[in-house]
Scaffold this motif. Structure first.
Motif, PDB file in Angstrom:
ATOM      1  N   LEU A  47     -19.958   8.246  11.070  1.00  0.00           N
ATOM      2  CA  LEU A  47     -20.326   8.642  12.543  1.00  0.00           C
ATOM      3  C   LEU A  47     -21.670   8.074  12.892  1.00  0.00           C
ATOM      4  N   VAL A  48     -22.676   8.041  11.830  1.00  0.00           N
ATOM      5  CA  VAL A  48     -24.056   7.503  12.022  1.00  0.00           C
ATOM      6  C   VAL A  48     -23.867   6.120  12.180  1.00  0.00           C
ATOM      7  N   THR A  49     -22.935   5.468  11.287  1.00  0.00           N
ATOM      8  CA  THR A  49     -22.871   3.893  11.527  1.00  0.00           C
ATOM      9  C   THR A  49     -22.211   3.632  12.859  1.00  0.00           C
ATOM     10  N   ARG A  50     -21.160   4.492  13.376  1.00  0.00           N
ATOM     11  CA  ARG A  50     -20.603   4.065  14.548  1.00  0.00           C
ATOM     12  C   ARG A  50     -21.884   4.248  15.641  1.00  0.00           C
ATOM     13  N   ALA A  51     -22.440   5.178  15.671  1.00  0.00           N
ATOM     14  CA  ALA A  51     -23.485   5.554  16.515  1.00  0.00           C
ATOM     15  C   ALA A  51     -24.462   4.314  16.655  1.00  0.00           C
ATOM     16  N   ALA A  52     -24.791   3.728  15.468  1.00  0.00           N
ATOM     17  CA  ALA A  52     -25.700   2.512  15.242  1.00  0.00           C
ATOM     18  C   ALA A  52     -24.990   1.387  15.831  1.00  0.00           C
ATOM     19  N   GLY A  53     -23.864   1.061  16.160  1.00  0.00           N
ATOM     20  CA  GLY A  53     -23.037   0.046  16.800  1.00  0.00           C
ATOM     21  C   GLY A  53     -22.178  -0.583  16.128  1.00  0.00           C
ATOM     22  N   VAL A  54     -22.038  -0.376  14.850  1.00  0.00           N
ATOM     23  CA  VAL A  54     -21.064  -0.848  13.789  1.00  0.00           C
ATOM     24  C   VAL A  54     -19.685  -0.707  14.437  1.00  0.00           C
ATOM     25  N   PRO A  55     -18.839  -1.830  14.548  1.00  0.00           N
ATOM     26  CA  PRO A  55     -17.680  -1.875  14.966  1.00  0.00           C
ATOM     27  C   PRO A  55     -16.690  -0.888  14.045  1.00  0.00           C
ATOM     28  N   ALA A 112     -15.644   0.822  -8.344  1.00  0.00           N
ATOM     29  CA  ALA A 112     -15.979  -0.671  -8.172  1.00  0.00           C
ATOM     30  C   ALA A 112     -14.748  -1.347  -7.666  1.00  0.00           C
ATOM     31  N   LEU A 113     -13.665  -0.879  -8.568  1.00  0.00           N
ATOM     32  CA  LEU A 113     -12.424  -1.851  -8.104  1.00  0.00           C
ATOM     33  C   LEU A 113     -12.107  -1.599  -6.511  1.00  0.00           C
ATOM     34  N   SER A 114     -12.549  -0.375  -6.240  1.00  0.00           N
ATOM     35  CA  SER A 114     -12.198  -0.046  -4.659  1.00  0.00           C
ATOM     36  C   SER A 114     -12.936  -1.075  -3.471  1.00  0.00           C
ATOM     37  N   LEU A 115     -14.067  -1.501  -3.977  1.00  0.00           N
ATOM     38  CA  LEU A 115     -15.133  -2.146  -3.336  1.00  0.00           C
ATOM     39  C   LEU A 115     -14.209  -3.540  -2.893  1.00  0.00           C
ATOM     40  N   ALA A 116     -13.306  -4.071  -3.588  1.00  0.00           N
ATOM     41  CA  ALA A 116     -12.529  -5.270  -3.338  1.00  0.00           C
ATOM     42  C   ALA A 116     -11.591  -5.404  -1.760  1.00  0.00           C
ATOM     43  N   GLY A 117     -11.214  -4.093  -1.844  1.00  0.00           N
ATOM     44  CA  GLY A 117     -10.370  -3.992  -0.451  1.00  0.00           C
ATOM     45  C   GLY A 117     -11.265  -4.156   0.889  1.00  0.00           C
ATOM     46  N   PRO A 118     -12.494  -3.857   0.956  1.00  0.00           N
ATOM     47  CA  PRO A 118     -13.237  -3.927   2.109  1.00  0.00           C
ATOM     48  C   PRO A 118     -13.594  -5.504   2.277  1.00  0.00           C
ATOM     49  N   ALA A 119     -14.028  -5.748   1.011  1.00  0.00           N
ATOM     50  CA  ALA A 119     -14.524  -7.263   0.903  1.00  0.00           C
ATOM     51  C   ALA A 119     -13.531  -8.191   1.118  1.00  0.00           C
ATOM     52  N   VAL A 120     -12.051  -7.825   1.154  1.00  0.00           N
ATOM     53  CA  VAL A 120     -11.155  -8.932   1.569  1.00  0.00           C
ATOM     54  C   VAL A 120     -10.305  -8.519   2.888  1.00  0.00           C
ATOM     55  N   ALA A 121     -10.820  -7.727   3.653  1.00  0.00           N
ATOM     56  CA  ALA A 121     -10.141  -7.103   4.739  1.00  0.00           C
ATOM     57  C   ALA A 121     -10.355  -8.209   5.773  1.00  0.00           C
ATOM     58  N   ILE A 130     -19.093  -3.921   5.182  1.00  0.00           N
ATOM     59  CA  ILE A 130     -20.074  -3.163   4.380  1.00  0.00           C
ATOM     60  C   ILE A 130     -20.173  -1.832   4.423  1.00  0.00           C
ATOM     61  N   VAL A 131     -19.840  -1.264   5.585  1.00  0.00           N
ATOM     62  CA  VAL A 131     -19.732   0.254   5.876  1.00  0.00           C
ATOM     63  C   VAL A 131     -18.387   0.785   4.978  1.00  0.00           C
ATOM     64  N   LEU A 132     -17.542   0.119   5.070  1.00  0.00           N
ATOM     65  CA  LEU A 132     -16.403   0.558   4.303  1.00  0.00           C
ATOM     66  C   LEU A 132     -16.654   0.712   2.865  1.00  0.00           C
ATOM     67  N   ALA A 133     -17.154  -0.320   2.308  1.00  0.00           N
ATOM     68  CA  ALA A 133     -17.510  -0.248   0.728  1.00  0.00           C
ATOM     69  C   ALA A 133     -18.651   0.682   0.614  1.00  0.00           C
ATOM     70  N   ALA A 134     -19.641   0.554   1.365  1.00  0.00           N
ATOM     71  CA  ALA A 134     -20.631   1.628   1.065  1.00  0.00           C
ATOM     72  C   ALA A 134     -19.967   3.191   1.392  1.00  0.00           C
ATOM     73  N   SER A 135     -18.837   3.612   2.039  1.00  0.00           N
ATOM     74  CA  SER A 135     -18.533   4.764   2.357  1.00  0.00           C
ATOM     75  C   SER A 135     -17.681   5.118   0.891  1.00  0.00           C
ATOM     76  N   HIS A 136     -17.120   4.077   0.210  1.00  0.00           N
ATOM     77  CA  HIS A 136     -16.545   4.129  -1.097  1.00  0.00           C
ATOM     78  C   HIS A 136     -17.558   4.924  -2.063  1.00  0.00           C
ATOM     79  N   VAL A 137     -18.713   4.169  -1.968  1.00  0.00           N
ATOM     80  CA  VAL A 137     -19.589   4.888  -3.034  1.00  0.00           C
ATOM     81  C   VAL A 137     -20.460   6.172  -2.566  1.00  0.00           C
ATOM     82  N   VAL A 138     -20.471   6.377  -1.334  1.00  0.00           N
ATOM     83  CA  VAL A 138     -20.898   7.493  -0.849  1.00  0.00           C
ATOM     84  C   VAL A 138     -19.925   8.751  -1.179  1.00  0.00           C
ATOM     85  N   ALA A 139     -18.771   8.562  -0.864  1.00  0.00           N
ATOM     86  CA  ALA A 139     -17.712   9.479  -1.571  1.00  0.00           C
ATOM     87  C   ALA A 139     -17.722   9.832  -3.029  1.00  0.00           C
ATOM     88  N   ALA A 140     -17.936   8.619  -3.533  1.00  0.00           N
ATOM     89  CA  ALA A 140     -17.842   8.804  -5.231  1.00  0.00           C
ATOM     90  C   ALA A 140     -19.124   9.554  -5.316  1.00  0.00           C
TER      91      ALA A 140
END
Length: 155
Positions: A47-55, A112-121, A130-140
């Motif tokens: 929500l914070v990243t969305r408010a900051a303008g990240v699509p 770490a493996l899950s970061l590949a998904g956002p990288a190749v989206a 970047i937000v998608l990958a960071a969200s994986h790390v935040v949750a973990a």
């Protein structure tokens, strides 16, 4: 000599009693609570990243265009994938010789493996990736330590 206000001491006491309470609960219950906490924190991050303008539009493999990630989408994703982590934690608690270590190593590798998904989206803005990958790390970062600590406490 350390000087603490009564408020700080009360907070420390509450923190210790909460930790003790979690350590005495079944692994599955700690997993559910950790998943909910992780989902809330991750959704707040989104929500914070969305408010900051990240699509918040991403595409999966084979998609021809990106689709909107709805509000609550991060929460739901974390809860959904946490089920696998909870099952893993319960199984390791029952059958692993060192469940906390095995859980931590496995979940860090899977994160770490899950970061590949956002990288190749495809059809997804770099900022969104970047937000998608960071969200994986935040949750973990929320879920894994809570479950690992419970697993280290023993059966």
């Amino acid at each position: 000599m350390s000087v603490s206000t009564p408020q700080i001491q009360a907070t420390r006491t509450e923190s210790r009693s909460t930790a003790r309470l979690l350590l005495t609960r079944p692994v599955w219950l700690v997993g559910v609570l950790a998943a909910l906490a992780g989902a809330v924190v991750t959704e707040a991050f989104a929500l914070v990243t969305r408010a900051a303008g990240v699509p918040m539009e991403a595409a999966g493999p084979g998609a021809t265009e990106a689709a909107e990630i709805p509000v609550g989408g991060f929460f739901g994703g974390v809860v959904f994938w946490s089920v696998a982590g909870i099952v893993l934690a319960v199984a390791l608690d029952r059958w692993a010789e060192r469940p906390a270590r095995t859980f931590t190593v496995t979940t860090v590798a899977l994160t770490a493996l899950s970061l590949a998904g956002p990288a190749v989206a495809p059809h997804t803005a770099t900022s969104t990736q970047i937000v998608l990958a960071a969200s994986h790390v935040v949750a973990a970062a929320v879920i894994v330590p809570l479950l690992a600590r419970r697993l280290s406490h023993g059966r």
